[in-house]
Design a protein around this motif. Sequence first.
Motif, PDB file in Angstrom:
ATOM      1  N   GLU A 138       0.828  -1.203   0.000  1.00  0.00           N
ATOM      2  CA  GLU A 138       0.000   0.000   0.000  1.00  0.00           C
ATOM      3  C   GLU A 138       0.865   1.256   0.000  1.00  0.00           C
ATOM      4  OE1 GLU A 138      -2.837   0.016   3.124  1.00  0.00           O
ATOM      5  OE2 GLU A 138      -3.843  -1.810   2.463  1.00  0.00           O
ATOM      6  N   GLN A 139       1.960   1.220   0.758  1.00  0.00           N
ATOM      7  CA  GLN A 139       2.851   2.376   0.799  1.00  0.00           C
ATOM      8  C   GLN A 139       3.490   2.626  -0.567  1.00  0.00           C
ATOM      9  OE1 GLN A 139       5.881   2.228   3.819  1.00  0.00           O
ATOM     10  NE2 GLN A 139       6.975   4.011   3.036  1.00  0.00           N
ATOM     11  N   GLU A 140       3.937   1.551  -1.208  1.00  0.00           N
ATOM     12  CA  GLU A 140       4.558   1.698  -2.524  1.00  0.00           C
ATOM     13  C   GLU A 140       3.548   2.219  -3.541  1.00  0.00           C
ATOM     14  OE1 GLU A 140       7.308  -0.882  -5.661  1.00  0.00           O
ATOM     15  OE2 GLU A 140       6.174  -1.906  -4.075  1.00  0.00           O
ATOM     16  N   ALA A 141       2.314   1.720  -3.478  1.00  0.00           N
ATOM     17  CA  ALA A 141       1.273   2.192  -4.395  1.00  0.00           C
ATOM     18  C   ALA A 141       1.004   3.674  -4.179  1.00  0.00           C
ATOM     19  CB  ALA A 141      -0.006   1.382  -4.194  1.00  0.00           C
ATOM     20  N   ALA A 142       0.959   4.093  -2.917  1.00  0.00           N
ATOM     21  CA  ALA A 142       0.717   5.506  -2.619  1.00  0.00           C
ATOM     22  C   ALA A 142       1.859   6.372  -3.137  1.00  0.00           C
ATOM     23  CB  ALA A 142       0.548   5.703  -1.121  1.00  0.00           C
ATOM     24  N   GLU A 143       3.087   5.882  -2.995  1.00  0.00           N
ATOM     25  CA  GLU A 143       4.245   6.643  -3.480  1.00  0.00           C
ATOM     26  C   GLU A 143       4.223   6.754  -5.005  1.00  0.00           C
ATOM     27  OE1 GLU A 143       7.505   4.493  -1.867  1.00  0.00           O
ATOM     28  OE2 GLU A 143       7.319   5.369   0.150  1.00  0.00           O
ATOM     29  N   MET A 144       3.881   5.654  -5.672  1.00  0.00           N
ATOM     30  CA  MET A 144       3.789   5.681  -7.135  1.00  0.00           C
ATOM     31  C   MET A 144       2.646   6.579  -7.580  1.00  0.00           C
ATOM     32  SD  MET A 144       4.532   1.613  -7.766  1.00  0.00           S
ATOM     33  CE  MET A 144       4.358   1.638  -9.544  1.00  0.00           C
ATOM     34  N   GLY A 145       1.540   6.546  -6.824  1.00  0.00           N
ATOM     35  CA  GLY A 145       0.417   7.423  -7.138  1.00  0.00           C
ATOM     36  C   GLY A 145       0.798   8.884  -6.997  1.00  0.00           C
ATOM     37  N   ALA A 146       1.560   9.200  -5.956  1.00  0.00           N
ATOM     38  CA  ALA A 146       1.990  10.583  -5.742  1.00  0.00           C
ATOM     39  C   ALA A 146       2.905  11.046  -6.864  1.00  0.00           C
ATOM     40  CB  ALA A 146       2.705  10.701  -4.397  1.00  0.00           C
ATOM     41  N   GLU A 147       3.786  10.161  -7.299  1.00  0.00           N
ATOM     42  CA  GLU A 147       4.697  10.511  -8.396  1.00  0.00           C
ATOM     43  C   GLU A 147       3.922  10.765  -9.686  1.00  0.00           C
ATOM     44  OE1 GLU A 147       8.422   8.509 -10.890  1.00  0.00           O
ATOM     45  OE2 GLU A 147       7.773   7.622  -8.994  1.00  0.00           O
ATOM     46  N   ALA A 148       2.959   9.886  -9.993  1.00  0.00           N
ATOM     47  CA  ALA A 148       2.151  10.065 -11.199  1.00  0.00           C
ATOM     48  C   ALA A 148       1.332  11.355 -11.108  1.00  0.00           C
ATOM     49  CB  ALA A 148       1.224   8.862 -11.388  1.00  0.00           C
ATOM     50  N   TRP A 149       0.806  11.630  -9.924  1.00  0.00           N
ATOM     51  CA  TRP A 149       0.002  12.834  -9.708  1.00  0.00           C
ATOM     52  C   TRP A 149       0.821  14.097  -9.988  1.00  0.00           C
ATOM     53  CZ3 TRP A 149      -4.937  14.085  -9.132  1.00  0.00           C
ATOM     54  CH2 TRP A 149      -5.301  15.274  -8.503  1.00  0.00           C
ATOM     55  N   GLU A 150       2.041  14.121  -9.503  1.00  0.00           N
ATOM     56  CA  GLU A 150       2.891  15.293  -9.716  1.00  0.00           C
ATOM     57  C   GLU A 150       3.233  15.467 -11.192  1.00  0.00           C
ATOM     58  OE1 GLU A 150       3.485  17.629  -7.560  1.00  0.00           O
ATOM     59  OE2 GLU A 150       2.240  16.472  -6.173  1.00  0.00           O
ATOM     60  N   ARG A 151       3.433  14.364 -11.891  1.00  0.00           N
ATOM     61  CA  ARG A 151       3.714  14.461 -13.336  1.00  0.00           C
ATOM     62  C   ARG A 151       2.519  15.033 -14.075  1.00  0.00           C
ATOM     63  NH1 ARG A 151       6.067   9.203 -12.957  1.00  0.00           N
ATOM     64  NH2 ARG A 151       4.263   8.339 -14.068  1.00  0.00           N
ATOM     65  N   GLN A 169      -9.815  16.180 -22.714  1.00  0.00           N
ATOM     66  CA  GLN A 169     -10.039  14.750 -22.532  1.00  0.00           C
ATOM     67  C   GLN A 169     -11.379  14.500 -21.845  1.00  0.00           C
ATOM     68  OE1 GLN A 169      -6.872  12.069 -21.210  1.00  0.00           O
ATOM     69  NE2 GLN A 169      -5.515  13.844 -21.139  1.00  0.00           N
ATOM     70  N   VAL A 170     -12.125  13.540 -22.369  1.00  0.00           N
ATOM     71  CA  VAL A 170     -13.380  13.135 -21.726  1.00  0.00           C
ATOM     72  C   VAL A 170     -13.033  12.020 -20.749  1.00  0.00           C
ATOM     73  CG1 VAL A 170     -15.721  12.291 -22.106  1.00  0.00           C
ATOM     74  CG2 VAL A 170     -14.642  13.771 -23.807  1.00  0.00           C
ATOM     75  N   ASN A 171     -12.555  12.435 -19.577  1.00  0.00           N
ATOM     76  CA  ASN A 171     -12.024  11.425 -18.670  1.00  0.00           C
ATOM     77  C   ASN A 171     -11.917  11.971 -17.251  1.00  0.00           C
ATOM     78  OD1 ASN A 171     -11.046   8.936 -17.968  1.00  0.00           O
ATOM     79  ND2 ASN A 171      -9.064   9.157 -18.975  1.00  0.00           N
ATOM     80  N   ALA A 172     -11.736  11.041 -16.321  1.00  0.00           N
ATOM     81  CA  ALA A 172     -11.424  11.346 -14.930  1.00  0.00           C
ATOM     82  C   ALA A 172     -10.585  10.183 -14.432  1.00  0.00           C
ATOM     83  CB  ALA A 172     -12.691  11.500 -14.099  1.00  0.00           C
ATOM     84  N   PHE A 173      -9.916  10.368 -13.311  1.00  0.00           N
ATOM     85  CA  PHE A 173      -9.078   9.289 -12.783  1.00  0.00           C
ATOM     86  C   PHE A 173      -8.931   9.459 -11.282  1.00  0.00           C
ATOM     87  CE2 PHE A 173      -6.236  12.783 -13.725  1.00  0.00           C
ATOM     88  CZ  PHE A 173      -5.371  12.821 -12.633  1.00  0.00           C
ATOM     89  N   ALA A 174      -8.532   8.378 -10.628  1.00  0.00           N
ATOM     90  CA  ALA A 174      -8.220   8.406  -9.205  1.00  0.00           C
ATOM     91  C   ALA A 174      -6.913   7.657  -8.994  1.00  0.00           C
ATOM     92  CB  ALA A 174      -9.341   7.762  -8.391  1.00  0.00           C
ATOM     93  N   LEU A 175      -6.078   8.148  -8.093  1.00  0.00           N
ATOM     94  CA  LEU A 175      -4.787   7.536  -7.822  1.00  0.00           C
ATOM     95  C   LEU A 175      -4.680   7.198  -6.340  1.00  0.00           C
ATOM     96  CD1 LEU A 175      -2.472   9.893  -9.920  1.00  0.00           C
ATOM     97  CD2 LEU A 175      -3.072   7.518 -10.449  1.00  0.00           C
ATOM     98  N   PRO A 176      -3.904   6.160  -6.005  1.00  0.00           N
ATOM     99  CA  PRO A 176      -3.714   5.814  -4.597  1.00  0.00           C
ATOM    100  C   PRO A 176      -3.227   7.017  -3.795  1.00  0.00           C
ATOM    101  CG  PRO A 176      -2.807   4.108  -6.012  1.00  0.00           C
ATOM    102  CD  PRO A 176      -3.178   5.247  -6.913  1.00  0.00           C
ATOM    103  N   GLY A 177      -3.661   7.093  -2.560  1.00  0.00           N
ATOM    104  CA  GLY A 177      -3.328   8.231  -1.736  1.00  0.00           C
ATOM    105  C   GLY A 177      -4.436   9.260  -1.690  1.00  0.00           C
ATOM    106  N   GLY A 178      -5.585   8.953  -2.301  1.00  0.00           N
ATOM    107  CA  GLY A 178      -6.726   9.861  -2.267  1.00  0.00           C
ATOM    108  C   GLY A 178      -6.582  11.050  -3.187  1.00  0.00           C
TER     109      GLY A 178
END
Length: 248
Positions: free
Chosen positions: A36-49, A93-102
Motif C-alpha cells: 500500500e505504501q509503494e502504491a501511494a508513493e507511485m500514485g503521488a509521483e504520477a500525480w505530480e507528473r 479529454q473526456v475522462n477522470a481518474f483516481a490515484l492511490p493516496g486519495g
Amino acid sequence: MNCNCHVTRRGVLAGVATLPIATLPACDRASVLVSEQEAAEMGAEAWERIRADVPESSDRAFRDTVSGLSIRLIEAAGDMPANWEVVAFESDQVNAFALPGGRIGVYRGLYELAESPDQLAAVIGHEIGHLQADHVRERMGNARAQNALQRVVAFFLRQSDIEFDEEIMAALGLGLRYGVALPYGRQQELEADRLGLALMSEAGFQPDAAIRLWERTQDAQPNRPPELLSTHPAPQGRIRELREMIEA
C-alpha cells in the motif's frame, strides 16, 4: 539416447500462448506484489507528473462543481474529504481518474459532456470505486507479475539458444495483454461501476444518470476500438450491465 523430438516455430508459439494463464498469480492476489505504501508513493509521483503537464482549470464553476460532488461521494464512502486532493484539469479529454493516496482528477472534456451534476458524479463515484476495491494496486501488481514472467521466459530462451526467441517473446507479450490484462481491466471497470452506483445512491444522486452519461459517451465516441482491444467494456455492454445493476 536418440530423440526424434522436433520443436517447430508454431509449436513453441502455441505453447507460449498458454503461459500467462498458467503462470501468472491469480488476479485477485496481484496486489500483494505491491505494498500500500509503494502504491501511494507511485500514485503521488504520477500525480505530480500530471499536475506538471496539465494545468488546473481557472473556471471557478468547474472547480467548485468537481469539489462539491467529490466531497459528497467521499463522505458516502466513509472517508474525510480533507484526506483527499481533488483537481479540475483544463483538458479536452473526456475522462477522470483516481490515484492511490486519495487523489482525483477530472478533465474539462468530461465536465462539458455531462448534462447534469448527477452524470458527472457517476464518473467520480466510479473512480472512487476503483480505489475502494484496490484496483490500482492490483493492476500495478499484475503488471509487475507480467514483467517478471517475461524476464524468466527470456532467460530460458537465451539458455536454450532458440533462434526465433524474439518472436516468442512478442507472442508472449500479446498473450499477456489481450488474454489477461485487458479482460482483467474490463472486470474491474464493471466492479467500479457497481461500487460507484452504490456511492451515488448513498450521496443522494440519481444512479440512472450513469446510463445517460454512457449513452452520451457512445454518441461522442462512435469509433471506439473493439472491446477485445480495450480495457473498458464496450458502451452497449456497459449500459446493459448498468441497467441490470440499478434494477437489481
